[in-house]
Motif scaffolding. Structure first.
Motif, PDB file in Angstrom:
ATOM      1  N   GLY A   1      22.541  81.375  36.108  1.00  0.00           N
ATOM      2  CA  GLY A   1      23.984  81.534  36.166  1.00  0.00           C
ATOM      3  C   GLY A   1      24.656  80.497  37.040  1.00  0.00           C
ATOM      4  O   GLY A   1      24.027  79.545  37.527  1.00  0.00           O
ATOM      5  N   ASP A   2      25.959  80.675  37.238  1.00  0.00           N
ATOM      6  CA  ASP A   2      26.729  79.765  38.083  1.00  0.00           C
ATOM      7  C   ASP A   2      26.382  79.985  39.546  1.00  0.00           C
ATOM      8  O   ASP A   2      25.749  80.977  39.923  1.00  0.00           O
ATOM      9  N   VAL A   3      26.822  79.048  40.365  1.00  0.00           N
ATOM     10  CA  VAL A   3      26.607  79.152  41.809  1.00  0.00           C
ATOM     11  C   VAL A   3      27.706  80.001  42.430  1.00  0.00           C
ATOM     12  O   VAL A   3      28.896  79.774  42.181  1.00  0.00           O
ATOM     13  N   GLN A   4      27.299  80.969  43.229  1.00  0.00           N
ATOM     14  CA  GLN A   4      28.237  81.779  43.999  1.00  0.00           C
ATOM     15  C   GLN A   4      28.123  81.345  45.465  1.00  0.00           C
ATOM     16  O   GLN A   4      27.091  81.524  46.089  1.00  0.00           O
ATOM     17  N   THR A   5      29.176  80.751  45.987  1.00  0.00           N
ATOM     18  CA  THR A   5      29.131  80.250  47.353  1.00  0.00           C
ATOM     19  C   THR A   5      29.343  81.390  48.340  1.00  0.00           C
ATOM     20  O   THR A   5      29.910  82.436  47.982  1.00  0.00           O
ATOM     21  N   PRO A   6      28.904  81.214  49.600  1.00  0.00           N
ATOM     22  CA  PRO A   6      29.067  82.273  50.603  1.00  0.00           C
ATOM     23  C   PRO A   6      30.516  82.658  50.864  1.00  0.00           C
ATOM     24  O   PRO A   6      30.784  83.747  51.353  1.00  0.00           O
ATOM     25  N   VAL A   7      31.467  81.752  50.545  1.00  0.00           N
ATOM     26  CA  VAL A   7      32.878  82.066  50.792  1.00  0.00           C
ATOM     27  C   VAL A   7      33.551  82.695  49.579  1.00  0.00           C
ATOM     28  O   VAL A   7      34.756  82.886  49.554  1.00  0.00           O
ATOM     29  N   GLY A   8      32.744  83.006  48.551  1.00  0.00           N
ATOM     30  CA  GLY A   8      33.296  83.705  47.399  1.00  0.00           C
ATOM     31  C   GLY A   8      33.723  82.826  46.249  1.00  0.00           C
ATOM     32  O   GLY A   8      34.175  83.325  45.222  1.00  0.00           O
ATOM     33  N   LEU A   9      33.595  81.503  46.392  1.00  0.00           N
ATOM     34  CA  LEU A   9      33.959  80.597  45.306  1.00  0.00           C
ATOM     35  C   LEU A   9      32.786  80.432  44.348  1.00  0.00           C
ATOM     36  O   LEU A   9      31.626  80.642  44.709  1.00  0.00           O
ATOM     37  N   ALA A  10      33.086  80.058  43.102  1.00  0.00           N
ATOM     38  CA  ALA A  10      32.047  79.870  42.087  1.00  0.00           C
ATOM     39  C   ALA A  10      32.077  78.436  41.578  1.00  0.00           C
ATOM     40  O   ALA A  10      33.140  77.826  41.447  1.00  0.00           O
ATOM     41  N   LEU A  11      30.902  77.898  41.295  1.00  0.00           N
ATOM     42  CA  LEU A  11      30.764  76.561  40.715  1.00  0.00           C
ATOM     43  C   LEU A  11      29.986  76.696  39.416  1.00  0.00           C
ATOM     44  O   LEU A  11      28.932  77.324  39.385  1.00  0.00           O
ATOM     45  N   ASP A  12      30.521  76.102  38.328  1.00  0.00           N
ATOM     46  CA  ASP A  12      29.794  76.168  37.062  1.00  0.00           C
ATOM     47  C   ASP A  12      28.511  75.352  37.155  1.00  0.00           C
ATOM     48  O   ASP A  12      28.346  74.511  38.044  1.00  0.00           O
ATOM     49  N   GLN A  13      27.602  75.576  36.236  1.00  0.00           N
ATOM     50  CA  GLN A  13      26.275  74.970  36.309  1.00  0.00           C
ATOM     51  C   GLN A  13      26.322  73.444  36.313  1.00  0.00           C
ATOM     52  O   GLN A  13      25.595  72.794  37.070  1.00  0.00           O
TER      53      GLN A  13
END
Length: 301
Positions: free
Chosen positions: A174-186
């Motif tokens: 899946g996508d990346v879920q950052t510790p601050v709650g933001l998401a990055l696509d693959q």
């Protein structure tokens, strides 16, 4: 009567082959100790195989540890932490693996491959025979430096690849879920992951070149490797002393985790840029010291 071997042109060519150098006819310094030969020698060593096996096994151990922890306890914790994020996807596991290994584990790997280069040859007594082959000192040092760099970066890439693949199988791609709650696509996450690996390669090169310099100073591989690791740990401890203020920014460990800025949107490149420049400068200085010392080193005893 003159023979063919007395032809003036042939005599001149033979004389010119070693003119001014004392080298035998046909001798080419650039053909001695090829990089492929040095790499094959290094891959046959147990310490190389051991490091590669450990690099491949570490992500699997982390996956096992995360799964043993279960999800019940994690769901009860309302604070977002790295462990929770690590089990979100294979890419998240990779980021967690890099974060967990940056401070010490990767430091040891780079110090090991670079610090074991010249010192091990000197301790075995094979260094003087290599130079008597004859291999020019500058070329021998360059080939060993390049081999150590390839092994160090290759080990880190292996760690990342296994983390992505094994983590993807365990937690999904899946996508990346950052510790601050933001998401990055693959796609974006993979590009930034490549940037993280590149940054770490440059930054950890400081430790590697320090160990490389120490490897030319001592005949004990453990002293070269341990000296570089110990120096890095000391700077990491001093970095926690707030009274040192701005002086800490000049420590070789100052921007260890600047690669995490690549998780931000937009990316804050200030610390990343300074970390790369500082890493290249320190690496150039330590490499120059190694070349200077090895050029004057007595390897005949």
């Amino acid at each position: 009567m003159s023979h063919a071997t007395d032809d003036p042109a042939m005599v001149a060519n033979k004389a010119g082959a070693g003119a001014g150098t004392g080298a035998a006819a046909g001798y080419r310094p650039e053909r001695t100790l090829r990089l492929g030969v040095e790499l094959r020698r290094q891959f046959k060593r147990r310490r190389t195989i051991g490091v590669l096996v450990l690099m491949a096994a570490l992500p699997l151990l982390l996956i096992g540890a995360l799964q043993l922890g279960g999800t019940e306890e994690a769901s009860e914790n309302t604070r977002v932490n790295l462990v929770d994020v690590a089990s979100s996807s294979g890419l998240n596991l990779t980021l967690f693996t890099l974060f967990a290994t940056t401070g010490f584990f990767l430091v040891v790997v780079f110090a090991l491959f670079f610090g074991d280069t010249v010192a091990s040859e000197a301790s075995w007594g094979s260094l003087r025979y290599a130079l008597a082959t004859p291999v020019p000192r500058a070329r021998l040092l360059r080939q060993k430096w390049l081999a150590a760099l390839i092994l160090s970066v290759g080990s880190m890439v292996l760690l990342v690849v296994v983390s992505v693949v094994a983590g993807g199988i365990a937690f999904g791609f899946g996508d990346v879920q950052t510790p601050v709650g933001l998401a990055l696509d693959q796609g974006t996450a993979l590009v930034r992951l490549a940037g993280m690996v590149g940054y770490l390669a440059v930054h950890l090169l400081v430790v590697g070149t320090l160990a490389f310099w120490l490897s030319t100073v001592t005949d004990a591989p453990l002293a070269a490797v341990g000296g570089a690791v110990f120096t890095t740990v000391v700077f990491a401890v001093l970095e926690q002393v707030e009274q040192l203020d701005g002086i800490r920014d000049w420590f070789p460990t100052a921007f260890n985790y600047a690669w995490t800025d690549l998780l931000q949107t937009p990316v804050d490149s200030g610390d990343l840029f300074r970390g790369v420049v500082q890493g290249l400068v320190y690496s150039a200085v330590f490499t120059a010291l190694a070349v200077r010392h090895f050029a004057r080193k007595d390897v005949t005893s």
